[in-house]
Design an enzyme around this catalytic site. Structure first.
Site, PDB file in Angstrom:
ATOM      1  CG  ASP A  29      -5.443 108.832  47.267  1.00 35.08           C
ATOM      2  OD1 ASP A  29      -5.436 109.861  47.971  1.00 35.08           O
ATOM      3  OD2 ASP A  29      -4.700 107.852  47.464  1.00 35.08           O
ATOM      4  CG  ASP A  33      -5.170 108.525  52.059  1.00 33.63           C
ATOM      5  OD1 ASP A  33      -5.647 108.468  50.901  1.00 33.63           O
ATOM      6  OD2 ASP A  33      -5.687 109.209  52.963  1.00 33.63           O
ATOM      7  CG  ASP A  37      -7.490 113.281  48.482  1.00 34.42           C
ATOM      8  OD1 ASP A  37      -7.594 113.842  47.377  1.00 34.42           O
ATOM      9  OD2 ASP A  37      -6.480 112.626  48.830  1.00 34.42           O
ATOM     10  CG  ASP A 106     -25.442 113.600  51.430  1.00 31.62           C
ATOM     11  OD1 ASP A 106     -26.540 113.471  51.981  1.00 31.62           O
ATOM     12  OD2 ASP A 106     -25.009 112.837  50.544  1.00 31.62           O
ATOM     13  CG  ASP A 208     -28.767 110.692  54.487  1.00 36.50           C
ATOM     14  OD1 ASP A 208     -28.586 109.990  53.483  1.00 36.50           O
ATOM     15  OD2 ASP A 208     -28.758 110.240  55.644  1.00 36.50           O
ATOM     16  CD  GLU A 265     -31.716 108.886  50.852  1.00 43.82           C
ATOM     17  OE1 GLU A 265     -31.688 109.299  52.017  1.00 43.82           O
ATOM     18  OE2 GLU A 265     -31.206 107.817  50.495  1.00 43.82           O
ATOM     19  CG  HIS A 332     -24.047 106.778  47.845  1.00 48.15           C
ATOM     20  ND1 HIS A 332     -25.030 107.665  47.453  1.00 48.15           N
ATOM     21  CD2 HIS A 332     -24.209 106.609  49.167  1.00 48.15           C
ATOM     22  CE1 HIS A 332     -25.736 108.008  48.508  1.00 48.15           C
ATOM     23  NE2 HIS A 332     -25.269 107.392  49.561  1.00 48.15           N
ATOM     24  CG  ASP A 333     -27.361 104.543  49.352  1.00 46.34           C
ATOM     25  OD1 ASP A 333     -26.280 104.310  49.931  1.00 46.34           O
ATOM     26  OD2 ASP A 333     -28.105 105.491  49.663  1.00 46.34           O
TER      27      ASP A 333
HETATM   28  C1  GLC Z   1     -28.950 107.377  53.039  1.00 44.36           C
HETATM   29  C2  GLC Z   1     -27.596 107.312  52.377  1.00 44.36           C
HETATM   30  C3  GLC Z   1     -26.941 106.007  52.731  1.00 44.36           C
HETATM   31  C4  GLC Z   1     -26.774 105.946  54.230  1.00 44.36           C
HETATM   32  C5  GLC Z   1     -28.107 106.176  54.932  1.00 44.36           C
HETATM   33  C6  GLC Z   1     -27.907 106.441  56.386  1.00 44.36           C
HETATM   34  O1  GLC Z   1     -29.824 106.438  52.557  1.00 44.36           O
HETATM   35  O2  GLC Z   1     -27.733 107.492  50.997  1.00 44.36           O
HETATM   36  O3  GLC Z   1     -25.712 105.821  52.086  1.00 44.36           O
HETATM   37  O4  GLC Z   1     -26.253 104.709  54.618  1.00 44.36           O
HETATM   38  O5  GLC Z   1     -28.790 107.293  54.428  1.00 44.36           O
HETATM   39  O6  GLC Z   1     -27.352 107.714  56.569  1.00 44.36           O
END
Ligand code: GLC
Length: 558
Positions: A29, A33, A37, A106, A208, A265, A332-333
């Site tokens: 950051d 905030d 960023d 993305d 995605d 993905e 991140h998932d």
């Molecule tokens: C993908 C992303 C995930 C998101 C989902 C819906 O799986 O990696 O973070 O919640 O798509 O867009």
């Protein structure tokens, strides 16, 4: 030392690249905030460069009301105000390119935000020109055929909208309505958006939820026997009848005109299905990012190493001659790599993190490496639902509560499985909020930041961080690790993952102990005679023949 001979026509920059994933909300950051960023990322580009990585995959930074942390986009040509401005973006791209780092963005076009102008128009009347940008089911046809939704409290993907007395489809949250790819006007809008970013000079897209873009728009009823089987239901969602037609069209209209890379993905539910996305003869995408290896279970101890090896080996066999895979253990998932596939106890956290990094960097496929794993960051194990921000965890909690389910058991399980485990702010140093922000962080930091952070690890030659850097260099100096064939050895061994990579007359052996015990490998191989390129204990001469210490990783040239 780049003197290996690469098979004709198959060399590509994106095969040789190591990709580092930045989750912008949690990286750095700059304005206090509490949210990471773009300026924050710019301030840390020298760090990113120092890792040796070639490309960054940035999670969505477009305008968004943040129902799903940017995966709900309200304007595809604007930057989310939390993250900065378009000027900041242009500077970020410029500064990355100056350092020789490519930028992968993305592309989230299975759905938009319900706050996107398209959806506002679409929901306003049945004859609005944007009506067919989304999937609508008029109420006079009765209740729409059930479809599962990932983030819906009632797991129902159809949401009633009174304005036009119709239901709209949302596979993810109700603020993420699915776009209707059957509509050629919508497809062209998407291609224009892609060109907008590509013309700025970005180097590729991570696509995605791409297997979902094509649907059977008749929405047949799901067979009742699969209603409680999310995995089975998936087959009725993805890989719709025109999926590959659309991707080929996108390739003709956009991708073929730029020297970029694309990574899909969740490509396909089997190796041969995944291949269809990236078989060069089909002219679709470049890299397949499959889920089998992360969806295998919650902890390595539960599913076992043999099963795990078999997944990677099955995919490699399919991709031996053509196509290309991504190799990753976290994003991140997913929970933290070391908490799932290694051992995050104080005793083994460092050594097992190094072992897992060795795996990612020596396998065949482009490494996608998640921020913070180079420090061995671990799951934070939140105790209370109030500590979670993620819609996935929060809505599942509400759903269980509504049904009178066991909330304690759910929270306990989330400590290992929640997506938020990997989203805690990056641990830069030992000061307040670990140097991530001067304000109140949007998500609680892992309290272990005082001992696990980049600043401490910079100073230690044997840190997880510096070991990662060595691995990246090793991969760059040995194209055998990029292009060499992969052969699994000692398959039945439940403790050791052993394989070779071979290119022309060069051969590299990788030995990985996935357990906290000394393990034996069953190979007719005397370590002493060969050149050890890297080992995570840093004192390989102590290794007994055919024995590996807990979580030991050795890379040998022979
Ligand atoms: C993908 C992303 C995930 C998101 C989902 C819906 O799986 O990696 O973070 O919640 O798509 O867009």
């Amino acid at each position: 030392m780049k003197f290996d001979i690469i098979p004709t026509n198959s060399a590509k920059w994106w095969k040789e690249a190591v990709v580092y994933q930045i989750y912008p909300r949690s990286f750095k950051d700059s304005d206090g905030d509490g949210v990471g960023d773009l300026k924050g990322i710019i301030s840390k580009l020298d760090y990113v460069k120092s890792l040796g990585v070639d490309a960054v995959w940035l999670n969505p930074i477009y305008a968004s009301p943040n129902d799903d942390n940017g995966y709900d986009i309200s304007n595809y040509r604007e930057i989310m105000s939390d993250f900065g401005t378009m000027e900041d973006f242009d500077l970020l791209l410029q500064e990355m390119h100056k350092r020789g780092i490519k930028l992968i963005m993305d592309l989230v076009v299975n759905h938009s935000s319900d706050e996107h102008e398209w959806f506002k128009q679409s929901r306003s009347s049945r004859d609005n020109p944007y009506r067919n940008y989304y999937h609508w089911w008029p109420a006079e046809k009765g209740t729409p055929p059930y479809r599962w939704s990932w983030f819906d409290v009632d797991s129902n993907a159809w949401k009633y909208d009174a304005t036009t007395d119709s239901y709209y489809l949302h596979y993810f949250s109700e603020k993420q309505p699915d776009l209707n790819w059957e509509n050629p006007t919508l497809r062209n809008e998407v291609y224009d958006i892609m060109k907008f970013w590509l013309d700025k000079g970005i180097d590729g897209f991570r696509m995605d939820a791409f297997q979902f873009i094509s649907k059977d728009n008749n929405f047949p009823e799901l067979p009742t026997e699969i209603l409680n089987e999310p995995i089975e239901i998936m087959k009725y969602y993805g890989d719709g009848p025109h999926l590959h037609d659309y991707i080929q069209e996108m390739n003709r209209e956009v991708l073929s005109k730029y020297n970029i890379m694309t990574v899909a993905e969740g490509a396909g539910s089997s190796p041969s299905e995944a291949m269809k996305f990236v078989d060069p003869d089909r002219k679709e995408l470049d890299i397949a990012y499959h889920f089998e290896s992360v969806e295998i279970g919650n902890h390595i101890a539960d599913f076992g190493l043999v099963k795990y090896k078999d997944i990677f080996s099955r995919y490699d066999t399919e991709f031996k001659d053509k196509g290309w895979l991504a190799i990753f253990l976290a994003n991140h998932d997913q929970p933290r790599m070391v908490s799932k596939f290694g051992n995050d106890s104080p005793e083994f956290r460092e050594i097992s993190s190094k072992m897992l990094s060795t795996f990612i960097l020596t396998m065949r496929g482009t490494p996608f490496y998640y921020q913070g794993d180079e420090l061995g960051m671990v799951n934070p194990r939140f105790d209370s639902i109030n500590e979670y921000q993620d819609i996935d965890t929060r809505n599942k909690y509400i759903s269980i509560k509504n049904k009178g389910g066991d909330l304690q058991a759910f929270l306990e399980a989330q400590k290992q499985t929640s997506r938020e485990n990997s989203r805690t702010p990056f641990q830069w140093n030992s000061t307040k909020n670990s140097g991530f922000t001067s304000g109140k962080p949007w998500l609680k930091l892992n309290p272990n930041f005082e001992t696990i952070n980049a600043e401490i690890q910079e100073k230690n030659q044997n840190s997880v961080l510096n070991y990662f850097r060595k691995l990246v260099q090793l991969r760059k100096e040995n194209l055998t690790l990029v292009y060499g064939t992969y052969t699994l050895l000692d398959r039945e061994n439940p403790n050791v993952y052993a394989y070779t990579r071979r290119l022309n007359d060069k051969k590299i052996l990788v030995l990985l102990n996935f357990t906290d015990q000394t393990a034996t490998y069953n190979l007719n191989f005397k370590l002493g005679k060969h050149e050890v390129l890297l080992d995570n204990y840093n004192d390989f001469e102590k290794v007994e023949n055919c024995q590996l210490r807990p979580y030991e990783a050795i890379i040998i040239a022979y």
